[in-house]
Design an enzyme around this catalytic site. Structure first.
Site, PDB file in Angstrom:
ATOM      1  N   GLU A 172      46.675 -46.512  -2.544  1.00  0.00           N
ATOM      2  CA  GLU A 172      45.458 -45.927  -1.971  1.00  0.00           C
ATOM      3  C   GLU A 172      44.217 -46.114  -2.848  1.00  0.00           C
ATOM      4  O   GLU A 172      43.547 -45.156  -3.211  1.00  0.00           O
ATOM      5  CB  GLU A 172      45.695 -44.447  -1.656  1.00  0.00           C
ATOM      6  CG  GLU A 172      46.820 -44.228  -0.659  1.00  0.00           C
ATOM      7  CD  GLU A 172      47.106 -42.760  -0.390  1.00  0.00           C
ATOM      8  OE1 GLU A 172      46.419 -41.888  -0.969  1.00  0.00           O
ATOM      9  OE2 GLU A 172      48.021 -42.473   0.401  1.00  0.00           O
ATOM     10  N   HIS A 251      50.998 -43.799   9.188  1.00  0.00           N
ATOM     11  CA  HIS A 251      50.976 -42.417   9.684  1.00  0.00           C
ATOM     12  C   HIS A 251      50.103 -42.401  10.945  1.00  0.00           C
ATOM     13  O   HIS A 251      48.894 -42.588  10.870  1.00  0.00           O
ATOM     14  CB  HIS A 251      50.377 -41.468   8.641  1.00  0.00           C
ATOM     15  CG  HIS A 251      51.144 -41.405   7.362  1.00  0.00           C
ATOM     16  ND1 HIS A 251      52.406 -40.867   7.273  1.00  0.00           N
ATOM     17  CD2 HIS A 251      50.830 -41.827   6.112  1.00  0.00           C
ATOM     18  CE1 HIS A 251      52.834 -40.932   6.024  1.00  0.00           C
ATOM     19  NE2 HIS A 251      51.891 -41.519   5.297  1.00  0.00           N
ATOM     20  N   GLU A 280      55.799 -45.595   5.211  1.00  0.00           N
ATOM     21  CA  GLU A 280      55.766 -44.133   5.339  1.00  0.00           C
ATOM     22  C   GLU A 280      55.629 -43.714   6.795  1.00  0.00           C
ATOM     23  O   GLU A 280      54.902 -42.766   7.126  1.00  0.00           O
ATOM     24  CB  GLU A 280      54.605 -43.559   4.516  1.00  0.00           C
ATOM     25  CG  GLU A 280      54.672 -43.940   3.050  1.00  0.00           C
ATOM     26  CD  GLU A 280      53.515 -43.402   2.234  1.00  0.00           C
ATOM     27  OE1 GLU A 280      52.812 -42.483   2.725  1.00  0.00           O
ATOM     28  OE2 GLU A 280      53.319 -43.888   1.110  1.00  0.00           O
ATOM     29  N   ASP A 282      55.453 -42.221  10.268  1.00  0.00           N
ATOM     30  CA  ASP A 282      55.690 -41.043  11.108  1.00  0.00           C
ATOM     31  C   ASP A 282      54.649 -41.058  12.228  1.00  0.00           C
ATOM     32  O   ASP A 282      53.542 -41.558  12.048  1.00  0.00           O
ATOM     33  CB  ASP A 282      55.696 -39.718  10.333  1.00  0.00           C
ATOM     34  CG  ASP A 282      54.472 -39.476   9.466  1.00  0.00           C
ATOM     35  OD1 ASP A 282      53.436 -40.157   9.652  1.00  0.00           O
ATOM     36  OD2 ASP A 282      54.532 -38.601   8.582  1.00  0.00           O
TER      37      ASP A 282
END
Length: 458
Positions: A172, A251, A280, A282
């Site tokens: 990030e 995400h 990651e 979801d």
């Protein structure tokens, strides 16, 4: 800013930022290791996420919290369904180096040991990130910060050398929005743009076998942020900076859905000569809509040859950092959701397993080990009824190669990394009876355990 229990910022209207042998040996000579992994299936398609992904030459993983490894249902679901793990918070800077040059690995070691005992890959997350930093890091001057960053990368990677498939080296580092600029952080503000390159060069020196990844969110579609990352990776590849993969966190929610150009974006990164990983995943929601979105993500990955695997950010909704959005494949009672079925189907698997009623399990155990190779043993056990044939896949991680096999007849995919093992002769087994086959893996510097697909029977 308030940080949630899973180390992330609270949800916002836009996508939230996450805290986030040479000679074949007889089977009798194999010395079984303590850990084993058992995958069950029946005639036809694979019946678990990890097994179905392995048959496609990929992994399907999940984020794991050490604090939940004492919960039987959590561990059972983890062991059955997944073949890769990412420590959720246990490898972040504040967890492993809370005090300068004093390292604590207990919780992270617990996750890695569990994964290794089950033949799972491990993704390391994360080495350099602006968040979840102990205060002493932010208080350092530029010279001391550079030294501390390189020391942290080196010490942590050397501790796990040979055990980590891929590392999120830098996480990030770019701002949201249309600027494409770097995010303000102690590293960016004090060390400048060069800190990312320096982190990757230090990481390669610390562990030459692990894949080195840049990981970020809001880079799943073609936009200013993803293009800034793309340009960085392109520059790194042109100048020989060691980078092997790009992680797209993925995400998603109703305000930030799966972008229509997701596959195209995966492909443009892959075309630079790096792997892409969905790190990651979801997706908030429920029912058919959520299931369709999950399926679309999996299909996009499968359509890009260098998309090597998918990790969902947790097993069950009840422990998700976005639990109110019910974003995972298992609900709070560990019941498989429609999204689970859509993912398994997209991977080519089937919860019914093909319907003949014949079942078997494949149990892997690590055996003898030398400096350049190790032996593996897979035990095939028939289910509650007799079987007449069985098949199991074994996937090794490049540059590993299987140099010898015994008690079975192997075939190989075009990559040479996926071995499909069938009986050497009569494959009949009475109900509950077992047989086994073995193989030697030349490590070529990578000691990762192979991924064993589900046993399919007829």
């Amino acid at each position: 800013m308030t940080i949630s229990t899973h180390g992330r910022e609270p949800a916002r209207a836009t996508r939230p930022s996450r805290a986030r042998r040479a000679v074949a040996l007889g089977v009798a000579g194999l010395l079984a290791a303590a850990g084993v992994v058992t995958l069950a299936g029946s005639a036809g398609a694979a019946s678990t996420l990890g097994a179905a992904a392995a048959e496609k030459g990929r992994y399907f993983g999940t984020a794991v919290a050490a604090s939940h490894l004492g919960e039987s249902q959590y561990v059972s679901t983890l062991n059955t369904e997944f073949n890769s793990v990412t420590p959720e918070n246990e490898m972040k800077w504040d967890a492993v180096e809370p005090t300068q040059n004093s390292f604590t690995y207990t919780s992270a070691d617990q996750i890695v040991s569990h994964a290794q005992s089950k033949g799972m890959k491990v993704r390391g997350h994360t080495l350099v990130w602006y968040s979840q930093l102990p205060s002493w890091v932010s208080n350092l001057g530029a010279t001391d910060l550079r030294s501390a960053m390189n020391n942290h990368i080196t010490k942590v990677m050397q501790h796990y050398a040979g055990k980590i498939h891929s590392w999120d080296v830098v996480n990030e580092a770019f701002q949201d929005g249309s600027s494409g600029a770097r995010r303000s952080s102690p590293f960016q503000d004090k060390l400048g743009d060069g800190y990312i390159e320096e982190a990757f060069r230090t990481a390669r020196a610390a562990d030459s076998s692990a894949k080195l990844c840049y990981n970020d969110y809001n880079i799943e579609g073609v936009n200013a942020k993803s293009t800034a990352v793309y340009n960085m990776v392109k520059d790194f590849k042109a100048r020989g900076v060691p980078i092997d993969c790009v992680g797209l966190q993925s995400h998603f929610n109703s305000a930030s859905p799966v972008p229509s150009d997701f596959q195209a974006n995966l492909q443009r990164f892959a075309d630079l000569g790096v792997d892409v990983q969905i790190t990651e995943l979801d997706i908030e929601g429920s029912g058919t809509s959520q299931a369709t979105s999950y399926s679309n993500v999996v299909k996009a990955c499968l359509a890009v040859s260098r998309c090597t695997g998918i990790t969902v950010w947790g097993i069950t909704d009840k422990y998700s950092w976005r639990s109110s959005g019910t974003p995972l494949l298992f609900d709070s009672n560990y019941t498989k959701k429609a999204a689970y079925t859509s993912v398994l189907t997209a991977l080519g698997g089937s919860s019914s397993g093909g319907g003949s009623g014949a079942t078997c399990t494949a149990t892997y155990s690590k055996a003898e080990e030398w400096s350049d190779r190790f032996n593996g043993k897979v035990t095939i056990t028939a289910g509650s009824s007799a079987i007449t044939d069985w098949t199991v896949t074994v996937t090794v991680t490049s540059p590993q190669k299987v140099s010898a096999t015994w008690n079975g007849t192997p075939t190989w995919d075009t990559s040479g990394n996926v071995m499909t093992m069938k009986p050497n002769g009569n494959g009949s087994l009475a109900a509950g009876a077992s047989t086994s086959f073995g193989f030697t893996v030349m490590t070529n510097g990578n000691t990762s355990a192979p991924i064993i697909g589900a046993c399919t029977a007829s």
